[in-house]
Design an enzyme around this catalytic site. Structure first.
Site, PDB file in Angstrom:
ATOM      1  N   ASP A 107      23.308  23.186 -14.990  1.00 31.14           N
ATOM      2  CA  ASP A 107      24.614  22.845 -14.432  1.00 31.14           C
ATOM      3  C   ASP A 107      24.535  22.574 -12.927  1.00 31.14           C
ATOM      4  O   ASP A 107      25.537  22.620 -12.211  1.00 31.14           O
ATOM      5  CB  ASP A 107      25.638  23.951 -14.711  1.00 31.14           C
ATOM      6  CG  ASP A 107      25.230  25.295 -14.102  1.00 31.14           C
ATOM      7  OD1 ASP A 107      24.107  25.384 -13.562  1.00 31.14           O
ATOM      8  OD2 ASP A 107      26.027  26.249 -14.175  1.00 31.14           O
ATOM      9  N   HIS A 139       4.120   3.392  -4.687  1.00 28.22           N
ATOM     10  CA  HIS A 139       5.257   4.314  -4.670  1.00 28.22           C
ATOM     11  C   HIS A 139       4.828   5.713  -5.107  1.00 28.22           C
ATOM     12  O   HIS A 139       5.513   6.377  -5.880  1.00 28.22           O
ATOM     13  CB  HIS A 139       6.390   3.784  -5.563  1.00 28.22           C
ATOM     14  CG  HIS A 139       7.075   2.579  -5.011  1.00 28.22           C
ATOM     15  ND1 HIS A 139       7.889   1.763  -5.752  1.00 28.22           N
ATOM     16  CD2 HIS A 139       7.078   2.047  -3.759  1.00 28.22           C
ATOM     17  CE1 HIS A 139       8.349   0.782  -5.001  1.00 28.22           C
ATOM     18  NE2 HIS A 139       7.866   0.937  -3.777  1.00 28.22           N
ATOM     19  N   ASP A 149       4.917   6.935   4.244  1.00 30.35           N
ATOM     20  CA  ASP A 149       6.048   6.003   4.252  1.00 30.35           C
ATOM     21  C   ASP A 149       7.301   6.857   4.197  1.00 30.35           C
ATOM     22  O   ASP A 149       7.604   7.466   3.169  1.00 30.35           O
ATOM     23  CB  ASP A 149       5.953   5.067   3.037  1.00 30.35           C
ATOM     24  CG  ASP A 149       7.010   3.966   3.044  1.00 30.35           C
ATOM     25  OD1 ASP A 149       8.038   4.118   3.725  1.00 30.35           O
ATOM     26  OD2 ASP A 149       6.813   2.959   2.336  1.00 30.35           O
ATOM     27  N   ASP A 185      12.861   2.958   7.988  1.00 28.68           N
ATOM     28  CA  ASP A 185      11.837   2.780   6.954  1.00 28.68           C
ATOM     29  C   ASP A 185      10.531   2.446   7.662  1.00 28.68           C
ATOM     30  O   ASP A 185      10.324   1.308   8.096  1.00 28.68           O
ATOM     31  CB  ASP A 185      12.255   1.663   5.994  1.00 28.68           C
ATOM     32  CG  ASP A 185      11.262   1.450   4.861  1.00 28.68           C
ATOM     33  OD1 ASP A 185      10.330   2.252   4.726  1.00 28.68           O
ATOM     34  OD2 ASP A 185      11.429   0.467   4.111  1.00 28.68           O
ATOM     35  N   HIS A 221       2.799  -6.906  -2.767  1.00 28.98           N
ATOM     36  CA  HIS A 221       4.238  -6.776  -2.532  1.00 28.98           C
ATOM     37  C   HIS A 221       4.681  -7.719  -1.428  1.00 28.98           C
ATOM     38  O   HIS A 221       3.863  -8.363  -0.757  1.00 28.98           O
ATOM     39  CB  HIS A 221       4.604  -5.326  -2.178  1.00 28.98           C
ATOM     40  CG  HIS A 221       3.914  -4.794  -0.950  1.00 28.98           C
ATOM     41  ND1 HIS A 221       4.288  -5.130   0.330  1.00 28.98           N
ATOM     42  CD2 HIS A 221       2.870  -3.934  -0.816  1.00 28.98           C
ATOM     43  CE1 HIS A 221       3.531  -4.496   1.190  1.00 28.98           C
ATOM     44  NE2 HIS A 221       2.646  -3.766   0.522  1.00 28.98           N
ATOM     45  N   HIS A 229      11.971  -6.738   3.820  1.00 28.31           N
ATOM     46  CA  HIS A 229      13.244  -6.614   3.097  1.00 28.31           C
ATOM     47  C   HIS A 229      14.334  -6.239   4.094  1.00 28.31           C
ATOM     48  O   HIS A 229      14.067  -5.778   5.203  1.00 28.31           O
ATOM     49  CB  HIS A 229      13.149  -5.587   1.958  1.00 28.31           C
ATOM     50  CG  HIS A 229      12.749  -4.195   2.395  1.00 28.31           C
ATOM     51  ND1 HIS A 229      13.600  -3.325   3.036  1.00 28.31           N
ATOM     52  CD2 HIS A 229      11.563  -3.529   2.273  1.00 28.31           C
ATOM     53  CE1 HIS A 229      12.985  -2.190   3.279  1.00 28.31           C
ATOM     54  NE2 HIS A 229      11.733  -2.287   2.836  1.00 28.31           N
ATOM     55  N   HIS A 287      16.515  -0.727   0.728  1.00 27.00           N
ATOM     56  CA  HIS A 287      16.461  -2.142   0.363  1.00 27.00           C
ATOM     57  C   HIS A 287      17.900  -2.620   0.404  1.00 27.00           C
ATOM     58  O   HIS A 287      18.626  -2.558  -0.599  1.00 27.00           O
ATOM     59  CB  HIS A 287      15.820  -2.337  -1.015  1.00 27.00           C
ATOM     60  CG  HIS A 287      14.394  -1.890  -1.061  1.00 27.00           C
ATOM     61  ND1 HIS A 287      13.860  -1.150  -2.087  1.00 27.00           N
ATOM     62  CD2 HIS A 287      13.375  -2.085  -0.184  1.00 27.00           C
ATOM     63  CE1 HIS A 287      12.590  -0.901  -1.844  1.00 27.00           C
ATOM     64  NE2 HIS A 287      12.272  -1.463  -0.695  1.00 27.00           N
ATOM     65  N   GLU A 320       5.943  -5.257   6.848  1.00 29.59           N
ATOM     66  CA  GLU A 320       5.069  -4.227   6.292  1.00 29.59           C
ATOM     67  C   GLU A 320       3.920  -4.784   5.440  1.00 29.59           C
ATOM     68  O   GLU A 320       3.868  -4.546   4.235  1.00 29.59           O
ATOM     69  CB  GLU A 320       5.887  -3.248   5.453  1.00 29.59           C
ATOM     70  CG  GLU A 320       6.820  -3.907   4.446  1.00 29.59           C
ATOM     71  CD  GLU A 320       7.577  -2.885   3.609  1.00 29.59           C
ATOM     72  OE1 GLU A 320       6.928  -1.998   3.018  1.00 29.59           O
ATOM     73  OE2 GLU A 320       8.811  -2.981   3.538  1.00 29.59           O
ATOM     74  N   TYR A 353      -4.664  -2.658  -0.264  1.00 30.49           N
ATOM     75  CA  TYR A 353      -4.836  -1.530  -1.176  1.00 30.49           C
ATOM     76  C   TYR A 353      -6.047  -1.819  -2.058  1.00 30.49           C
ATOM     77  O   TYR A 353      -6.010  -2.715  -2.911  1.00 30.49           O
ATOM     78  CB  TYR A 353      -3.579  -1.352  -2.028  1.00 30.49           C
ATOM     79  CG  TYR A 353      -2.317  -1.403  -1.201  1.00 30.49           C
ATOM     80  CD1 TYR A 353      -1.820  -0.274  -0.572  1.00 30.49           C
ATOM     81  CD2 TYR A 353      -1.646  -2.616  -1.024  1.00 30.49           C
ATOM     82  CE1 TYR A 353      -0.677  -0.334   0.210  1.00 30.49           C
ATOM     83  CE2 TYR A 353      -0.509  -2.691  -0.241  1.00 30.49           C
ATOM     84  CZ  TYR A 353      -0.029  -1.554   0.379  1.00 30.49           C
ATOM     85  OH  TYR A 353       1.104  -1.623   1.162  1.00 30.49           O
ATOM     86  N   ARG A 380      -1.093   0.608   4.989  1.00 32.20           N
ATOM     87  CA  ARG A 380       0.151  -0.148   5.194  1.00 32.20           C
ATOM     88  C   ARG A 380       0.705   0.236   6.557  1.00 32.20           C
ATOM     89  O   ARG A 380       0.644   1.405   6.950  1.00 32.20           O
ATOM     90  CB  ARG A 380       1.185   0.148   4.101  1.00 32.20           C
ATOM     91  CG  ARG A 380       2.480  -0.644   4.260  1.00 32.20           C
ATOM     92  CD  ARG A 380       3.360  -0.623   2.996  1.00 32.20           C
ATOM     93  NE  ARG A 380       3.892   0.674   2.643  1.00 32.20           N
ATOM     94  CZ  ARG A 380       3.476   1.404   1.599  1.00 32.20           C
ATOM     95  NH1 ARG A 380       2.482   0.966   0.834  1.00 32.20           N
ATOM     96  NH2 ARG A 380       4.016   2.577   1.330  1.00 32.20           N
ATOM     97  N   GLU A 393       4.228  -0.444   8.842  1.00 34.19           N
ATOM     98  CA  GLU A 393       5.597  -0.956   8.670  1.00 34.19           C
ATOM     99  C   GLU A 393       6.473  -0.572   9.853  1.00 34.19           C
ATOM    100  O   GLU A 393       6.503   0.595  10.259  1.00 34.19           O
ATOM    101  CB  GLU A 393       6.191  -0.382   7.387  1.00 34.19           C
ATOM    102  CG  GLU A 393       7.641  -0.762   7.131  1.00 34.19           C
ATOM    103  CD  GLU A 393       8.172  -0.116   5.861  1.00 34.19           C
ATOM    104  OE1 GLU A 393       9.169  -0.620   5.313  1.00 34.19           O
ATOM    105  OE2 GLU A 393       7.594   0.899   5.408  1.00 34.19           O
TER     106      GLU A 393
END
Length: 465
Positions: A58, A271, A288, A299, A378, A382, A389, A412, A416, A433, A435
């Site tokens: 709950d 991710h 990230d 971001d 990728h 964005h 996003h 970014e 990889y 990466r 960014e």
């Protein structure tokens, strides 16, 4: 783990308290006015908070207001529906009835429930504090909606987010079909919010930019804290906790999305959010993470060596990504498109992949055949704002839209390299990466997250402390 000190001259120091930069009731009213201009004189718009979600048993997830509702109202409570309605024809010719209306449905005041869950603004508060022309208990939405939508030319509403609300809207439309002969007809079309509201959200006003700057400063501080703490033997979750702690301790609501901390080969999973592994000697660590402040999120991604020094292979990969990222940021200006930024990074990264021995042959051929996607899969950019996003169309009439002042984007690029035998041994399991968050200005751009270190020598100095 030692807590990072907060020096008096840190970027995030004294971020709160600038009353002139805070979102005000007048700012939300101005947004509603501009949206009405886009909607046209006969159109209506409906935005609603999403249902609260059960986490387990709950216990619920912490509620976060739907971005469209916050953008138009500043209201943060659940179970809210906001309506922008066109002017109603007034048979008597009165001026008051001819004005467009802002109507809210909210949770009513309830002293007993408020003892458990906290205060509610209530119906009267929605009028007084939020500037609603009319306000009603949320329980009355079903019975009132059809009459409120009657004779609107179209309804701007996001179908598919909340099935129960979808059913209520469709029921209201069905009721109006039955009363059309008596002068109450339904909207002739239901239009996706992308057409009007999300175009407004795409270009940030001064208050939004100020909030994003503050979120960026806190985010930079959190990344630096993680760099200083990210040593072999620490766990990914410890760095995640430190980052999220910094966000909260500096006044943010927490992370604007799940914080990613990937050490070693985990950095090659785009991710990755398990954040369970232990940092090892020689690992690169990719983080990230972005602070959400007053509903707006930064971001930022940074990659650093846990041991305090890049290996030659790691440094070679890092330099390729950094050169692509820096040169792409320099291209950001009004009139440039996100697609152009991406194609620029694709070409620069592909050149680097060939130099590293990941690809062979001619750069143009490898770009054309898409083989670079094995290592860069990728997009480069964005929109950024209320959502990580953020809302807004990327194309106009089927072609990439040009950037304009007030838009905020990420830049970014990354590489990889899976831990697989088909790749050079020294490059296996390297993920990088980098960014930043970039505001488009009248004359070019402003890197909102420039305070977050990314120069490799500076990173090594930070990580050796």
């Amino acid at each position: 783990m030692d807590q990072a000190p907060r020096p008096a001259d840190s970027p995030a120091a004294n971020l709160r308290g600038d009353a002139d930069l805070e979102h005000s009731a007048g700012a939300f009213a101005e947004r509603r006015r501009r949206l009405r201009e886009r909607l046209g004189p006969g159109a209506a718009a409906l935005v609603a908070s999403l249902p609260e979600r059960v986490r387990n048993g709950d216990a619920h997830y912490r509620f976060r207001q739907h971005s469209d509702v916050y953008y138009l109202t500043g209201f943060e409570e659940p179970q809210a529906v906001a309506l922008l309605l066109p002017a109603s024809p007034d048979p008597g010719g009165g001026v008051e009835a001819a004005q467009p209306r802002f109507v809210l449905f909210v949770r009513p005041a309830d002293p007993e429930l408020e003892r458990w869950d906290g205060p509610r603004l209530g119906v009267d508060g929605a009028r007084a504090a939020l500037g609603a022309d009319e306000a009603f208990p949320i329980g009355e939405l079903r019975e009132r909606l059809s009459s409120l939508l009657a004779n609107s030319t179209e309804l701007h509403y996001a179908v598919g987010l909340d099935p129960q609300l979808d059913a209520t809207v469709m029921e209201a439309v069905a009721k109006l079909r039955k009363t059309e002969r008596r002068g109450q007809r339904p909207p002739r079309a239901i239009v996706d919010p992308l057409a009007a509201m999300h175009e407004l959200r795409l270009v940030k006003d001064a208050a939004e930019v100020a909030t994003l700057r503050r979120a960026a400063a806190i985010t930079a501080e959190a990344h630096v804290a993680a760099m200083r703490a990210g040593r072999p033997g620490a766990h990914e979750y410890e760095l995640e906790a430190l980052v999220d702690y910094t966000f909260r301790s500096r006044g943010g609501a927490g992370p604007g999305y799940n914080t990613i901390v990937g050490a070693g080969a985990n950095a090659t999973v785009l991710h990755y959010i398990d954040n369970r592994a232990r940092l090892r000697e020689g690992d690169l660590v990719l983080i990230d993470a972005g602070c959400e402040l007053d509903h707006y999120t930064a971001d930022v991604t940074r990659t650093f060596p846990a041991s305090g020094r890049f290996t030659p292979a790691q440094r070679a990969v890092y330099d390729v990504v950094l050169a692509a990222q820096r040169s792409a940021i320099e291209l950001v200006a009004p009139g440039v498109t996100i697609d152009q930024l991406h194609q620029h990074c694709v070409r620069r990264l592909t050149e680097g992949m060939i130099q590293l021995g990941l690809l062979r042959g001619d750069v143009e051929e490898r770009v054309a055949d898409g083989s670079y996607r094995d290592f860069f899969m990728h997009g480069t950019s964005h929109w950024l704002g209320l959502d990580v996003h953020d809302a807004g169309a990327y194309t106009i009439g089927g072609t990439a839209r040009p950037l304009a002042p007030g838009m905020v984007i990420t830049v970014e690029p990354g590489l990889y390299i899976a831990d697989a035998e088909r790749y050079p041994a020294e490059l296996r399991g390297i993920g990088v990466r980098i960014e930043d968050d970039v505001l488009v200005t009248e004359r070019g751009h402003e890197n909102l997250t420039a305070a977050c270190p990314k120069d490799p020598d500076e990173l090594e100095n930070l990580c050796r402390r």
